[in-house]
Motif scaffolding. Structure first.
Motif, PDB file in Angstrom:
ATOM      1  N   HIS A  26       0.862  -1.186   0.000  1.00  0.00           N
ATOM      2  CA  HIS A  26       0.000   0.000   0.000  1.00  0.00           C
ATOM      3  C   HIS A  26       0.896   1.232   0.000  1.00  0.00           C
ATOM      4  O   HIS A  26       1.768   1.368   0.861  1.00  0.00           O
ATOM      5  CB  HIS A  26      -0.910   0.009   1.229  1.00  0.00           C
ATOM      6  CG  HIS A  26      -1.776  -1.206   1.334  1.00  0.00           C
ATOM      7  ND1 HIS A  26      -2.902  -1.396   0.570  1.00  0.00           N
ATOM      8  CD2 HIS A  26      -1.669  -2.318   2.104  1.00  0.00           C
ATOM      9  CE1 HIS A  26      -3.462  -2.556   0.867  1.00  0.00           C
ATOM     10  NE2 HIS A  26      -2.726  -3.131   1.787  1.00  0.00           N
ATOM     11  N   GLU A  27       0.681   2.107  -0.974  1.00  0.00           N
ATOM     12  CA  GLU A  27       1.523   3.285  -1.106  1.00  0.00           C
ATOM     13  C   GLU A  27       0.681   4.547  -1.211  1.00  0.00           C
ATOM     14  O   GLU A  27      -0.413   4.538  -1.772  1.00  0.00           O
ATOM     15  CB  GLU A  27       2.410   3.174  -2.345  1.00  0.00           C
ATOM     16  CG  GLU A  27       3.282   1.921  -2.353  1.00  0.00           C
ATOM     17  CD  GLU A  27       4.100   1.803  -3.626  1.00  0.00           C
ATOM     18  OE1 GLU A  27       4.984   2.667  -3.816  1.00  0.00           O
ATOM     19  OE2 GLU A  27       3.859   0.883  -4.404  1.00  0.00           O
ATOM     20  N   CYS A  28       1.210   5.638  -0.690  1.00  0.00           N
ATOM     21  CA  CYS A  28       0.591   6.966  -0.765  1.00  0.00           C
ATOM     22  C   CYS A  28      -0.875   6.907  -0.386  1.00  0.00           C
ATOM     23  O   CYS A  28      -1.196   6.534   0.719  1.00  0.00           O
ATOM     24  CB  CYS A  28       0.806   7.546  -2.162  1.00  0.00           C
ATOM     25  SG  CYS A  28       2.558   7.760  -2.556  1.00  0.00           S
ATOM     26  N   GLY A  49       7.306   3.575   5.129  1.00  0.00           N
ATOM     27  CA  GLY A  49       7.237   4.984   4.758  1.00  0.00           C
ATOM     28  C   GLY A  49       8.307   5.826   5.435  1.00  0.00           C
ATOM     29  O   GLY A  49       8.740   5.536   6.552  1.00  0.00           O
ATOM     30  N   ASP A  50       8.723   6.882   4.770  1.00  0.00           N
ATOM     31  CA  ASP A  50       9.716   7.790   5.346  1.00  0.00           C
ATOM     32  C   ASP A  50       9.103   8.683   6.412  1.00  0.00           C
ATOM     33  O   ASP A  50       9.805   9.191   7.288  1.00  0.00           O
ATOM     34  CB  ASP A  50      10.343   8.642   4.239  1.00  0.00           C
ATOM     35  CG  ASP A  50      11.223   7.814   3.310  1.00  0.00           C
ATOM     36  OD1 ASP A  50      11.894   6.892   3.817  1.00  0.00           O
ATOM     37  OD2 ASP A  50      11.229   8.077   2.102  1.00  0.00           O
ATOM     38  N   GLN A  51       7.786   8.903   6.333  1.00  0.00           N
ATOM     39  CA  GLN A  51       7.094   9.705   7.339  1.00  0.00           C
ATOM     40  C   GLN A  51       6.406   8.799   8.353  1.00  0.00           C
ATOM     41  O   GLN A  51       6.003   7.685   8.038  1.00  0.00           O
ATOM     42  CB  GLN A  51       6.034  10.593   6.669  1.00  0.00           C
ATOM     43  CG  GLN A  51       6.596  11.579   5.656  1.00  0.00           C
ATOM     44  CD  GLN A  51       5.493  12.412   5.037  1.00  0.00           C
ATOM     45  OE1 GLN A  51       4.593  12.873   5.728  1.00  0.00           O
ATOM     46  NE2 GLN A  51       5.557  12.602   3.723  1.00  0.00           N
ATOM     47  N   GLN A  65       7.141   4.050  12.583  1.00  0.00           N
ATOM     48  CA  GLN A  65       8.122   4.654  11.692  1.00  0.00           C
ATOM     49  C   GLN A  65       8.749   3.580  10.818  1.00  0.00           C
ATOM     50  O   GLN A  65       8.503   2.386  11.003  1.00  0.00           O
ATOM     51  CB  GLN A  65       9.202   5.353  12.518  1.00  0.00           C
ATOM     52  CG  GLN A  65       9.894   4.443  13.515  1.00  0.00           C
ATOM     53  CD  GLN A  65      10.870   5.194  14.400  1.00  0.00           C
ATOM     54  OE1 GLN A  65      11.460   6.197  13.998  1.00  0.00           O
ATOM     55  NE2 GLN A  65      11.050   4.720  15.626  1.00  0.00           N
ATOM     56  N   LYS A  66       9.531   4.014   9.866  1.00  0.00           N
ATOM     57  CA  LYS A  66      10.144   3.087   8.926  1.00  0.00           C
ATOM     58  C   LYS A  66      10.938   2.017   9.668  1.00  0.00           C
ATOM     59  O   LYS A  66      11.743   2.320  10.547  1.00  0.00           O
ATOM     60  CB  LYS A  66      11.058   3.843   7.961  1.00  0.00           C
ATOM     61  CG  LYS A  66      11.591   2.984   6.824  1.00  0.00           C
ATOM     62  CD  LYS A  66      12.312   3.837   5.797  1.00  0.00           C
ATOM     63  CE  LYS A  66      12.723   3.016   4.584  1.00  0.00           C
ATOM     64  NZ  LYS A  66      13.359   3.864   3.549  1.00  0.00           N
ATOM     65  N   GLY A  67      10.689   0.760   9.318  1.00  0.00           N
ATOM     66  CA  GLY A  67      11.372  -0.348   9.976  1.00  0.00           C
ATOM     67  C   GLY A  67      10.548  -1.014  11.051  1.00  0.00           C
ATOM     68  O   GLY A  67      10.971  -2.024  11.615  1.00  0.00           O
ATOM     69  N   ASN A  85      -0.525  11.635   5.448  1.00  0.00           N
ATOM     70  CA  ASN A  85       0.827  11.161   5.209  1.00  0.00           C
ATOM     71  C   ASN A  85       0.961  10.759   3.736  1.00  0.00           C
ATOM     72  O   ASN A  85       0.598   9.655   3.355  1.00  0.00           O
ATOM     73  CB  ASN A  85       1.120   9.963   6.127  1.00  0.00           C
ATOM     74  CG  ASN A  85       2.540   9.439   5.972  1.00  0.00           C
ATOM     75  OD1 ASN A  85       3.256   9.813   5.046  1.00  0.00           O
ATOM     76  ND2 ASN A  85       2.931   8.575   6.877  1.00  0.00           N
ATOM     77  N   GLU A  86       1.460  11.657   2.907  1.00  0.00           N
ATOM     78  CA  GLU A  86       1.546  11.382   1.480  1.00  0.00           C
ATOM     79  C   GLU A  86       2.676  10.418   1.138  1.00  0.00           C
ATOM     80  O   GLU A  86       2.727   9.881   0.041  1.00  0.00           O
ATOM     81  CB  GLU A  86       1.737  12.697   0.718  1.00  0.00           C
ATOM     82  CG  GLU A  86       0.543  13.654   0.842  1.00  0.00           C
ATOM     83  CD  GLU A  86       0.754  14.924   0.048  1.00  0.00           C
ATOM     84  OE1 GLU A  86       1.849  15.078  -0.516  1.00  0.00           O
ATOM     85  OE2 GLU A  86      -0.177  15.742   0.005  1.00  0.00           O
TER      86      GLU A  86
END
Length: 288
Positions: A26-28, A49-51, A65-67, A85-86
């Motif tokens: 799932h993205e954006c 995600g980076d955000q 968060q990422k990870g 969160n784009e």
């Protein structure tokens, strides 16, 4: 199309083929569920995600968060909030409960990853080296096609991800074998129901199949899932009916295919679950 309350989000609701597991990125803005829901399968989510994003499970909200790897048991109410969160990205794997049992070994019970006794439940954070390992597996999984051989490889990759997670958690064997046996039995019941939705499933038939009393089976199911067995069967029937609404099938035939021989009973159950009649539901689908 329905009231946005907590509800069952099964593979049938998502139009996912009836496999032992399913996985998706799932993205954006491609969020599969903008509402609080629960599954009749276990779910593992790799947040990439980076955000940061918010993950709410039952009454607790977590910042992910990422990870981060999120573990969600079947029938646990939850939602991933990525509305603002784009840059969010997550890879989700839904796994049938009986598969966790089949993949487990005598000294490695995969149900433990979803246990309250697990120090990493419900969120485990991966270090950079660990994250890279899973990113490679995810990339390989997403690069596969739909040929029979590639589907075998896909299954092996899911199996490997589960094994790697168990190793990275450094789990110790849980001695609560009775509880784990109950979970495995409920997983078998869930599979039996899904395979026989077109039939006249009764509590008597389920109890007889597993050689237990109706009272025992009902209590065990409720204890593991938090849902009554009768309510779950109805939810699954309606989920499959909604799936069949996309096909060129008469509504009367849909009712029969999901185990309703009496249309009036189907009508009442469908309207109670969705808020609209089967005919209105199909009209709204056509309008989209």
């Amino acid at each position: 199309m329905e009231a946005q309350d907590t509800r069952l989000l099964s593979k049938l609701s998502l139009l996912i083929p009836e496999n032992d597991y399913h996985a998706a990125m799932h993205e954006c803005d491609q969020n599969a569920s903008f509402y609080e829901h629960y599954h009749d399968y276990y779910e593992i989510t790799f947040y990439l995600g980076d955000q940061e994003a918010l993950y709410r499970k039952e009454a607790t909200t977590y910042t992910v968060q990422k990870g981060d790897v999120i573990f969600c048991r079947m029938f646990e109410s939850h939602i991933m909030d990525c509305a603002e969160n784009e840059g969010h990205m997550r890879f989700c794997i839904g796994i049938e409960p009986r598969i966790l049992g089949n993949y487990s070994k005598k000294r490695a019970n995969l149900y433990q990853m979803f246990s309250e006794q697990n120090a990493h439940y419900p969120i485990m954070h991966l270090d950079m080296m660990q994250l890279q390992k899973y990113l490679r597996l995810i990339e390989e999984f997403r690069g596969l096609g739909s040929s029979p051989g590639e589907q075998v490889i896909a299954s092996s990759l899911v199996h490997r991800m589960l094994g790697c997670l168990y190793c990275d958690m450094e789990m110790e064997m849980d001695q609560d074998t009775i509880r784990l046996q109950h979970v495995h039995l409920v997983g078998s019941i869930l599979h039996y129901i899904e395979e026989n939705l077109a039939e006249m499933i009764s509590l008597q038939a389920i109890a007889k199949k597993y050689n237990y009393s109706i009272t025992y089976i009902s209590k065990l199911f409720k204890g593991v899932t938090g849902s009554s067995l009768v309510s779950y069967i109805i939810e699954k029937r309606i989920a499959r009916a909604k799936q069949l609404m996309y096909e060129n099938i008469e509504i009367m035939q849909i009712a029969e295919r999901v185990g309703y021989r009496n249309y009036s009973n189907f009508y009442k159950a469908f309207k109670k679950a969705t808020g609209v009649s089967p005919e209105e539901y199909r009209r709204r689908l056509a309008a989209y």
